[in-house]
Write an enzyme that holds these catalytic residues in place. Structure first.
Site, PDB file in Angstrom:
ATOM      1  N   HIS A  14       1.031  -1.141  -0.062  1.00 45.77           N
ATOM      2  CA  HIS A  14       0.105   0.069   0.016  1.00 45.77           C
ATOM      3  C   HIS A  14       0.955   1.346   0.003  1.00 45.77           C
ATOM      4  CE1 HIS A  14      -0.459   1.220   4.600  1.00 45.77           C
ATOM      5  NE2 HIS A  14       0.834   0.626   4.180  1.00 45.77           N
ATOM      6  N   CYS A  42       5.465   6.921   4.252  1.00 45.33           N
ATOM      7  CA  CYS A  42       4.340   5.999   3.765  1.00 45.33           C
ATOM      8  C   CYS A  42       3.738   6.610   2.687  1.00 45.33           C
ATOM      9  CB  CYS A  42       3.265   6.065   4.865  1.00 45.33           C
ATOM     10  SG  CYS A  42       4.037   5.258   6.371  1.00 45.33           S
ATOM     11  N   HIS A  45       4.937   0.445  -0.238  1.00 38.79           N
ATOM     12  CA  HIS A  45       5.672  -0.559   0.784  1.00 38.79           C
ATOM     13  C   HIS A  45       4.641  -1.673   1.207  1.00 38.79           C
ATOM     14  CE1 HIS A  45       3.720   2.343   3.649  1.00 38.79           C
ATOM     15  NE2 HIS A  45       3.614   1.273   4.442  1.00 38.79           N
ATOM     16  N   HIS A  69       3.098  -4.966   3.893  1.00 38.14           N
ATOM     17  CA  HIS A  69       3.107  -5.370   5.173  1.00 38.14           C
ATOM     18  C   HIS A  69       2.464  -6.701   5.225  1.00 38.14           C
ATOM     19  CE1 HIS A  69       3.474  -1.663   7.190  1.00 38.14           C
ATOM     20  NE2 HIS A  69       2.693  -0.877   6.111  1.00 38.14           N
ATOM     21  N   HIS A 114      -2.056 -10.337  -1.697  1.00 41.60           N
ATOM     22  CA  HIS A 114      -0.999  -9.883  -2.645  1.00 41.60           C
ATOM     23  C   HIS A 114      -1.531  -8.899  -3.744  1.00 41.60           C
ATOM     24  CE1 HIS A 114       1.369 -13.236  -0.725  1.00 41.60           C
ATOM     25  NE2 HIS A 114       2.153 -12.893  -1.712  1.00 41.60           N
ATOM     26  N   GLU A 149      -0.534  -3.724  11.140  1.00 45.39           N
ATOM     27  CA  GLU A 149       0.492  -3.704  10.198  1.00 45.39           C
ATOM     28  C   GLU A 149       1.783  -3.860  10.255  1.00 45.39           C
ATOM     29  OE1 GLU A 149       0.702   0.586   8.631  1.00 45.39           O
ATOM     30  OE2 GLU A 149      -1.456   0.218   7.615  1.00 45.39           O
TER      31      GLU A 149
HETATM   32  N1  LIG Z   1      -2.795   6.155  12.398  1.00 45.92           N
HETATM   33  C1  LIG Z   1      -2.103   5.648  11.594  1.00 45.92           C
HETATM   34  N2  LIG Z   1      -0.796   5.944  11.497  1.00 45.92           N
HETATM   35  C2  LIG Z   1      -0.120   5.430  10.406  1.00 45.92           C
HETATM   36  C3  LIG Z   1      -0.576   4.258   9.532  1.00 45.92           C
HETATM   37  C4  LIG Z   1      -1.955   4.072   9.789  1.00 45.92           C
HETATM   38  O1  LIG Z   1      -2.283   3.238   9.007  1.00 45.92           O
HETATM   39  N3  LIG Z   1      -2.664   4.759  10.718  1.00 45.92           N
HETATM   40  N4  LIG Z   1       0.221   3.847   8.687  1.00 45.92           N
HETATM   41  C5  LIG Z   1       1.535   4.037   8.649  1.00 45.92           C
HETATM   42  C6  LIG Z   1       2.127   3.000   7.270  1.00 45.92           C
HETATM   43  O2  LIG Z   1       1.377   2.580   6.951  1.00 45.92           O
HETATM   44  C7  LIG Z   1       3.456   2.408   8.309  1.00 45.92           C
HETATM   45  O3  LIG Z   1       4.001   1.443   7.267  1.00 45.92           O
HETATM   46  C8  LIG Z   1       3.215   1.814   9.372  1.00 45.92           C
HETATM   47  O4  LIG Z   1       3.517   2.630  10.480  1.00 45.92           O
HETATM   48  P1  LIG Z   1       4.811   2.714  11.653  1.00 45.92           P
HETATM   49  O5  LIG Z   1       4.200   2.263  12.738  1.00 45.92           O
HETATM   50  O6  LIG Z   1       5.246   3.953  11.488  1.00 45.92           O
HETATM   51  O7  LIG Z   1       5.714   1.648  10.784  1.00 45.92           O
HETATM   52  P2  LIG Z   1       7.497   1.316  11.187  1.00 45.92           P
HETATM   53  O8  LIG Z   1       7.403   0.003  11.274  1.00 45.92           O
HETATM   54  O9  LIG Z   1       7.991   2.347  10.296  1.00 45.92           O
HETATM   55  O10 LIG Z   1       7.240   1.931  12.650  1.00 45.92           O
HETATM   56  P3  LIG Z   1       8.623   2.137  13.668  1.00 45.92           P
HETATM   57  O11 LIG Z   1       8.324   1.702  14.965  1.00 45.92           O
HETATM   58  O12 LIG Z   1       8.974   3.663  13.640  1.00 45.92           O
HETATM   59  O13 LIG Z   1       9.786   1.557  13.220  1.00 45.92           O
HETATM   60  C9  LIG Z   1       2.250   4.975   9.403  1.00 45.92           C
HETATM   61  N5  LIG Z   1       1.145   5.950  10.309  1.00 45.92           N
HETATM   62 ZN    ZN Z   2       2.333   1.043   5.778  1.00 46.80          ZN
END
Ligand SMILES: Nc1nc2c(c(=O)[nH]1)N=C([C@H](O)[C@H](O)COP(=O)(O)OP(=O)(O)OP(=O)(O)O)CN2
Ligand code: ZN
Length: 127
Positions: free
Chosen positions: A20, A31, A35, A37, A75, A114
């Site tokens: 997504h 984001c 990328h 999940h 997928h 995610e």
């Molecule tokens: N409230 C939301 N915030 C974010 C969403 C969402 O759906 N709702 N989605 C994203 C991204 O999809 C991101 O891939 C996942 O978020 P995040 O936790 O920041 O992922 P990381 O693995 O990069 O987290 P770290 O803990 O910082 O490594 C973003 N925000």
């Molecule tokens: Zn994401």
């Protein structure tokens, strides 16, 4: 002593893999790029416990209700799925909430994770 009235729920976890991107995030947000999940979904149903079977419904019925949803999501680029043009966890959970249908039950809540540390839960407000 009066017996309490019990509320019973059953839950089952499902997974799917998808890509997504979030089209409405501020410029430069990581984001905004495509990328992927390994999504983990927990669906929780509520309903009366059947007097003979002793269950709300067979977990297999929940599994069967999940399969067409899995087929729409697994997928895929989620942005291509109708209704998921902005596929945040929140909007994906709401999308699933509207579509899970197991006769004789109501959906109590749906959790979308995610990543290992980020998740969202939706449920119907009371009243
Ligand atoms: N409230 C939301 N915030 C974010 C969403 C969402 O759906 N709702 N989605 C994203 C991204 O999809 C991101 O891939 C996942 O978020 P995040 O936790 O920041 O992922 P990381 O693995 O990069 O987290 P770290 O803990 O910082 O490594 C973003 N925000
Ligand atoms: Zn994401």
């Amino acid at each position: 002593m009066k017996k309490p009235t019990l509320v019973t729920e059953i839950s089952k976890e499902f997974t799917f893999e998808a890509a997504h991107r979030l089209p409405n995030v501020p410029e430069g947000h990581k984001c905004s790029r495509v990328h992927g999940h390994s999504y983990r979904i927990e669906i929780t149903l509520r309903g009366p416990v059947h007097p003979q079977f002793g269950w709300i419904v067979d977990f297999a019925e929940l599994n069967a209700a999940w399969q067409p949803l899995h087929a729409q999501l697994d997928h895929r680029l989620l942005n291509d799925v109708p209704g998921l043009e902005n596929p945040t966890s929140e909007l994906l959970a709401a999308w699933l909430f509207e579509r899970v249908n197991v006769p004789g039950t109501t959906v109590a809540r749906i959790r979308v994770a995610e990543t290992c540390t980020s998740s969202c839960t939706v449920y119907a407000a009371e009243g």
